[in-house]
Design a protein around this motif. Structure first.
Motif, PDB file in Angstrom:
ATOM      1  N   ASP A 138       0.803  -1.221   0.000  1.00 34.21           N
ATOM      2  CA  ASP A 138       0.000   0.000   0.000  1.00 34.21           C
ATOM      3  C   ASP A 138       0.836   1.270   0.000  1.00 34.21           C
ATOM      4  O   ASP A 138       0.978   1.948  -1.022  1.00 34.21           O
ATOM      5  N   GLU A 186      -5.387  -4.738   4.440  1.00 32.80           N
ATOM      6  CA  GLU A 186      -5.322  -4.011   3.159  1.00 32.80           C
ATOM      7  C   GLU A 186      -5.348  -4.994   1.976  1.00 32.80           C
ATOM      8  O   GLU A 186      -5.935  -4.705   0.943  1.00 32.80           O
ATOM      9  N   HIS A 247     -12.402   2.756   4.875  1.00 38.02           N
ATOM     10  CA  HIS A 247     -11.564   3.747   5.548  1.00 38.02           C
ATOM     11  C   HIS A 247     -12.349   4.912   6.148  1.00 38.02           C
ATOM     12  O   HIS A 247     -11.870   5.543   7.085  1.00 38.02           O
ATOM     13  N   HIS A 263      -4.534   0.648  12.503  1.00 34.05           N
ATOM     14  CA  HIS A 263      -5.156   1.020  11.231  1.00 34.05           C
ATOM     15  C   HIS A 263      -5.838  -0.191  10.583  1.00 34.05           C
ATOM     16  O   HIS A 263      -6.990  -0.120  10.178  1.00 34.05           O
ATOM     17  N   VAL A 267      -9.749  -0.561   9.851  1.00 42.86           N
ATOM     18  CA  VAL A 267     -10.240  -0.721   8.473  1.00 42.86           C
ATOM     19  C   VAL A 267     -11.040  -2.023   8.347  1.00 42.86           C
ATOM     20  O   VAL A 267     -12.056  -2.079   7.655  1.00 42.86           O
TER      21      VAL A 267
HETATM   22 ZN   LIG Z   1      -5.317   1.868   4.813  1.00 46.39          ZN
END
Ligand SMILES: [Zn+2]
Ligand SMILES: NC(=O)c1ccc[n+]([C@@H]2O[C@H](COP(=O)([O-])OP(=O)(O)OC[C@H]3O[C@@H](n4cnc5c(N)ncnc54)[C@H](O)[C@@H]3O)[C@@H](O)[C@H]2O)c1
Length: 356
Positions: A138, A186, A247, A263, A267
């Motif tokens: 990412d 992710e 997000h 995070h 998410v």
């Molecule tokens: Zn992210």
């Protein structure tokens, strides 16, 4: 199998190399990119302890003049104060606009080092060596670089593409499970928005070891998906928004929990909750949220709406810098592997009050 992909961004084009053991061969690859011998390395102390010496040794052996700059690990290093200290160290090293800045670390180091590379002398060449799964799939792809202010994350930043990205998946072996799973959130996101095949691969693999067996392919597929969005929308004005699946809620959960949830965890909850809501309003194919939940749980990622007041969540979403003027561009799934933008307002989340 080693993989390579090219990001086509006109004069900002560059290659991403993915190969197990690549770190051992880094110096000779840099030779082809570097006009001078000076290489300034930014890393954090955890990554430095693990890989700093070997990288430095190989660069020295190849005839480079490297200097390393080690910062404390963690989000707090993504600051203007830290950037200023690095500028001084670069000046002390007599860096010119030909010298290379190398980032060796996770997303924090990539964002901070990228920001410094973009601004020092109005830009010096940058090579990213991402060492977390999140950074490999990412943050190292797409050219967003930034530092935080106390008012919020990534508030000062710019778009600055590297000259190359070198990904060695073997460095993931030293990553904690928590950080590994953080990156998996992710990976799952990419599968959800663009490539159902990624989800199928993950569903067939059990545990981290099996994932590592196919990690080059998994990282490659994720980078290809991100590349597609970045190439079409380098400066994040339109289609790149689909990458924000999960997000909008995720950021709100992250900040309301005072970063108690990582995070990836935030998410994961964001993706799950929004997919359930998508099913409720008839946009998302029924059954999609069940499939997602199973997959997220297999990586120990939370998928229940956290015990946060629904009103507070709406307020946090209103404050998000991406949500201008009360209007929300929400990313929903039509089905696994296909996302869409849904224009709505923050009121869309009123129904969340029920799970508060
Ligand atoms: Zn992210
Ligand atoms: N630029 C972008 O497009 C983008 C996208 C997503 C996230 N981000 C940013 O990325 C950051 C988060 O990145 P992250 O999750 O990589 O966090 P991080 O950089 O803080 O790394 C997490 C931890 O893992 C350690 N670590 C790194 N590599 C390791 C390795 N190989 N073995 C053992 N430990 C290792 C680090 O020292 C750190 O303690 C956030 O600041 C976020 O804003 C940027």
């Amino acid at each position: 199998m080693a993989k390579k992909l090219q990001l086509e961004l006109g004069k900002n084009s560059y290659e991403i190399h993915i190969e197990k053991g690549l770190l051992g061969d880094l110096a000779s690859r840099l030779r082809k990119l570097c006009k001078t011998n000076k290489i300034f390395i930014i890393t954090d102390s955890v990554v430095d302890d693990l890989y700093g010496d070997i990288v430095l040794y190989r660069l020295l052996k190849e005839g480079f003049t490297p200097r390393r700059c080690v910062v404390a690990p963690g989000e707090r290093s993504k600051s203007l104060e830290q950037a200023e200290k690095i500028y001084s160290a670069m000046a002390d090293f007599n860096m010119t606009r030909d010298s290379l800045l190398l980032t060796l670390g996770g997303g924090v180091i990539g964002d901070l080092g990228g920001f410094v590379a973009a601004t020092y002398m109005r830009g010096v060449p940058l090579v990213q060596i991402p060492t977390t799964l999140l950074a490999q799939v990412d943050s190292s792809v797409g050219g967003k670089v930034a530092v935080n202010l106390q008012y919020g994350k990534n508030l000062v930043g710019l778009f600055y593409q590297p000259s190359a990205v070198f990904i060695d998946p073997l460095v993931l072996n030293t990553l904690s499970d928590k950080n590994f799973n953080n990156g998996m959130a992710e990976v799952i996101k990419y599968g959800c928005i663009k490539d159902e095949g990624v989800l199928s691969i993950l569903e067939k693999l059990h545990g981290r070891e099996q994932i590592m067996g196919r990690i080059e392919e998994i990282i490659f597929l994720c980078c290809c998906i991100k590349r597609e969005f970045v190439e079409r929308d380098e400066r994040d004005n339109g289609e790149r928004m689909l990458l924000n699946f999960g997000h909008t809620l995720g950021h709100a959960i992250e900040s309301l929990s005072c970063y108690g949830y990582s995070h990836g965890e935030s998410v994961a909850m964001g993706m799950q909750v929004i997919t359930e809501l998508g099913e409720d309003v008839g946009i998302t194919e029924p059954g999609t949220s069940g499939r997602l939940k199973k997959l997220l749980s297999s990586f120990d990622l939370p998928c229940q709406c956290p015990a946060i007041n629904g009103e507070d969540l709406c307020e946090a979403i209103r404050r998000d810098k991406k949500n201008r003027g009360g209007e929300l561009n929400l990313v929903l799934l039509r089905r696994a592997g296909k996302a869409c933008l849904h224009k709505t307002s923050v009121n869309f989340f009123d129904r969340l009050a029920k799970c508060a």
